[in-house]
Design a protein around this motif. Sequence first.
Motif, PDB file in Angstrom:
ATOM      1  N   VAL A 151     -73.464  12.457 -79.419  1.00  0.00           N
ATOM      2  CA  VAL A 151     -72.808  13.546 -80.147  1.00  0.00           C
ATOM      3  C   VAL A 151     -72.412  14.601 -79.124  1.00  0.00           C
ATOM      4  O   VAL A 151     -73.266  15.269 -78.542  1.00  0.00           O
ATOM      5  CB  VAL A 151     -73.733  14.147 -81.228  1.00  0.00           C
ATOM      6  CG1 VAL A 151     -73.033  15.308 -81.933  1.00  0.00           C
ATOM      7  CG2 VAL A 151     -74.132  13.087 -82.240  1.00  0.00           C
ATOM      8  N   VAL A 152     -71.112  14.718 -78.897  1.00  0.00           N
ATOM      9  CA  VAL A 152     -70.592  15.598 -77.845  1.00  0.00           C
ATOM     10  C   VAL A 152     -69.927  16.801 -78.500  1.00  0.00           C
ATOM     11  O   VAL A 152     -69.019  16.642 -79.318  1.00  0.00           O
ATOM     12  CB  VAL A 152     -69.579  14.853 -76.949  1.00  0.00           C
ATOM     13  CG1 VAL A 152     -69.122  15.740 -75.800  1.00  0.00           C
ATOM     14  CG2 VAL A 152     -70.184  13.564 -76.418  1.00  0.00           C
ATOM     15  N   THR A 153     -70.370  17.994 -78.130  1.00  0.00           N
ATOM     16  CA  THR A 153     -69.795  19.221 -78.709  1.00  0.00           C
ATOM     17  C   THR A 153     -69.326  20.199 -77.643  1.00  0.00           C
ATOM     18  O   THR A 153     -69.047  21.344 -77.943  1.00  0.00           O
ATOM     19  CB  THR A 153     -70.832  19.920 -79.611  1.00  0.00           C
ATOM     20  OG1 THR A 153     -72.017  20.190 -78.848  1.00  0.00           O
ATOM     21  CG2 THR A 153     -71.190  19.062 -80.804  1.00  0.00           C
ATOM     22  N   LYS A 154     -69.277  19.740 -76.395  1.00  0.00           N
ATOM     23  CA  LYS A 154     -68.777  20.607 -75.326  1.00  0.00           C
ATOM     24  C   LYS A 154     -68.055  19.768 -74.281  1.00  0.00           C
ATOM     25  O   LYS A 154     -68.160  18.539 -74.268  1.00  0.00           O
ATOM     26  CB  LYS A 154     -69.928  21.387 -74.681  1.00  0.00           C
ATOM     27  CG  LYS A 154     -71.013  20.526 -74.079  1.00  0.00           C
ATOM     28  CD  LYS A 154     -72.150  21.372 -73.534  1.00  0.00           C
ATOM     29  CE  LYS A 154     -73.264  20.502 -72.961  1.00  0.00           C
ATOM     30  NZ  LYS A 154     -74.374  21.297 -72.413  1.00  0.00           N
ATOM     31  N   LEU A 191     -66.810  16.244 -81.217  1.00  0.00           N
ATOM     32  CA  LEU A 191     -66.475  17.245 -82.232  1.00  0.00           C
ATOM     33  C   LEU A 191     -66.125  18.573 -81.592  1.00  0.00           C
ATOM     34  O   LEU A 191     -66.967  19.192 -80.935  1.00  0.00           O
ATOM     35  CB  LEU A 191     -67.664  17.429 -83.191  1.00  0.00           C
ATOM     36  CG  LEU A 191     -68.250  16.148 -83.804  1.00  0.00           C
ATOM     37  CD1 LEU A 191     -69.514  16.469 -84.582  1.00  0.00           C
ATOM     38  CD2 LEU A 191     -67.232  15.462 -84.699  1.00  0.00           C
ATOM     39  N   GLY A 192     -64.882  19.014 -81.764  1.00  0.00           N
ATOM     40  CA  GLY A 192     -64.487  20.330 -81.289  1.00  0.00           C
ATOM     41  C   GLY A 192     -63.245  20.290 -80.419  1.00  0.00           C
ATOM     42  O   GLY A 192     -62.850  19.239 -79.909  1.00  0.00           O
ATOM     43  N   PRO A 193     -62.625  21.465 -80.194  1.00  0.00           N
ATOM     44  CA  PRO A 193     -61.358  21.542 -79.450  1.00  0.00           C
ATOM     45  C   PRO A 193     -61.555  21.671 -77.941  1.00  0.00           C
ATOM     46  O   PRO A 193     -61.113  22.629 -77.316  1.00  0.00           O
ATOM     47  CB  PRO A 193     -60.708  22.806 -80.034  1.00  0.00           C
ATOM     48  CG  PRO A 193     -61.869  23.679 -80.372  1.00  0.00           C
ATOM     49  CD  PRO A 193     -62.990  22.761 -80.785  1.00  0.00           C
ATOM     50  N   GLY A 199     -76.661  10.578 -75.560  1.00  0.00           N
ATOM     51  CA  GLY A 199     -77.689  11.260 -76.343  1.00  0.00           C
ATOM     52  C   GLY A 199     -77.137  12.215 -77.390  1.00  0.00           C
ATOM     53  O   GLY A 199     -75.939  12.428 -77.516  1.00  0.00           O
ATOM     54  N   ASN A 200     -78.067  12.801 -78.142  1.00  0.00           N
ATOM     55  CA  ASN A 200     -77.742  13.771 -79.191  1.00  0.00           C
ATOM     56  C   ASN A 200     -78.740  14.925 -79.136  1.00  0.00           C
ATOM     57  O   ASN A 200     -79.913  14.744 -79.445  1.00  0.00           O
ATOM     58  CB  ASN A 200     -77.811  13.097 -80.558  1.00  0.00           C
ATOM     59  CG  ASN A 200     -77.542  14.052 -81.703  1.00  0.00           C
ATOM     60  OD1 ASN A 200     -77.063  15.156 -81.499  1.00  0.00           O
ATOM     61  ND2 ASN A 200     -77.849  13.625 -82.920  1.00  0.00           N
ATOM     62  N   PRO A 201     -78.299  16.113 -78.701  1.00  0.00           N
ATOM     63  CA  PRO A 201     -76.969  16.452 -78.170  1.00  0.00           C
ATOM     64  C   PRO A 201     -76.750  15.800 -76.808  1.00  0.00           C
ATOM     65  O   PRO A 201     -77.712  15.486 -76.105  1.00  0.00           O
ATOM     66  CB  PRO A 201     -77.012  17.976 -78.068  1.00  0.00           C
ATOM     67  CG  PRO A 201     -78.457  18.296 -77.877  1.00  0.00           C
ATOM     68  CD  PRO A 201     -79.227  17.278 -78.676  1.00  0.00           C
ATOM     69  N   ALA A 202     -75.499  15.605 -76.466  1.00  0.00           N
ATOM     70  CA  ALA A 202     -75.170  14.844 -75.256  1.00  0.00           C
ATOM     71  C   ALA A 202     -75.634  15.565 -74.003  1.00  0.00           C
ATOM     72  O   ALA A 202     -75.535  16.787 -73.890  1.00  0.00           O
ATOM     73  CB  ALA A 202     -73.666  14.597 -75.193  1.00  0.00           C
ATOM     74  N   ARG A 203     -76.169  14.786 -73.068  1.00  0.00           N
ATOM     75  CA  ARG A 203     -76.460  15.294 -71.724  1.00  0.00           C
ATOM     76  C   ARG A 203     -75.665  14.444 -70.745  1.00  0.00           C
ATOM     77  O   ARG A 203     -75.272  13.321 -71.055  1.00  0.00           O
ATOM     78  CB  ARG A 203     -77.955  15.234 -71.421  1.00  0.00           C
ATOM     79  CG  ARG A 203     -78.555  13.846 -71.511  1.00  0.00           C
ATOM     80  CD  ARG A 203     -80.066  13.894 -71.312  1.00  0.00           C
ATOM     81  NE  ARG A 203     -80.655  12.581 -71.348  1.00  0.00           N
ATOM     82  CZ  ARG A 203     -81.041  11.973 -72.459  1.00  0.00           C
ATOM     83  NH1 ARG A 203     -80.893  12.576 -73.624  1.00  0.00           N
ATOM     84  NH2 ARG A 203     -81.581  10.779 -72.412  1.00  0.00           N
TER      85      ARG A 203
END
Length: 271
Positions: free
Chosen positions: A149-152, A133-135, A162-166
């Motif tokens: 869940v990857v946000t970076k 999720l995200g640009p 993992g959630n948040p992803a490591r």
Amino acid sequence: MFKQLKEDINAVFARDPAARNTLEVLTTYPGIHALIMHRMAHELWKKNCKGSARALSSFSRFVTGIEIHPGAKIGKRFFIDHGMGVVIGETAEIGDDVTLYHGVTLGGTTWNKGKRHPTLEDGVIVGAGAKILGPFTVHKNAKVGSNAVVTKEVPEGVTAVGNPARYIFKEKDKEKNAEEARRRDYAEQIGFQPYAASQDQTDPILEGIRVLLDRMQNNEQRMNTLCQRLSLLDPTFKKQQTEQQPYSEEELKIIEEVRRECESQTRQSKS
């Protein structure tokens, strides 16, 4: 277009051992159906026939269970395995030789116009149920684990879980490996074993455990040194302390256990 379709079919044979022949792939693989219709919808989108492009993508979603916005850019040899529930947003960009499994979302986190969906570079593999999720960019040959869940941004060749992803890095320098080996050996000595935890995982809790293990080991070394010096200064130190303070039987047992531990640690440090 037929050359591209041939590459897409070959990608299925390369990545799915269940594929038996071309006819089967063309008739029974929803990922191929969705990809063929997306390439047609994308051409319509580029020619400013946006209504027709959206209608075709909606039909594709109805038939295959895979939703790909006609504005998304997809490279060569793209493979969606199983495919049900895959969602790819308008500004998503996908490189060559990328693989997605079912339930993957390439989504956005803002309602603003412009780039708001992720970019997947060549060779990326995304496991079932993962959400990106995200640009930002998932760089070449990276892997995203199932339900992550990857946000970076994800670096090249790294596995995100993992959630948040490591991130799990494949290679570490020799100094870090030596440090991890030392911690692991000490943890085994004191009977500590982190359940289901790998030394390759970058996780705040594991980092805290590493710091605690280092601190405990340093404290034990200092206590051993103190015990040795006290024994050298006054061999009757323990006896004098016992006479001055009437300890209970329980306290005496604890003191005796500490003394034995000090002696065993002293023997280990000498050996």
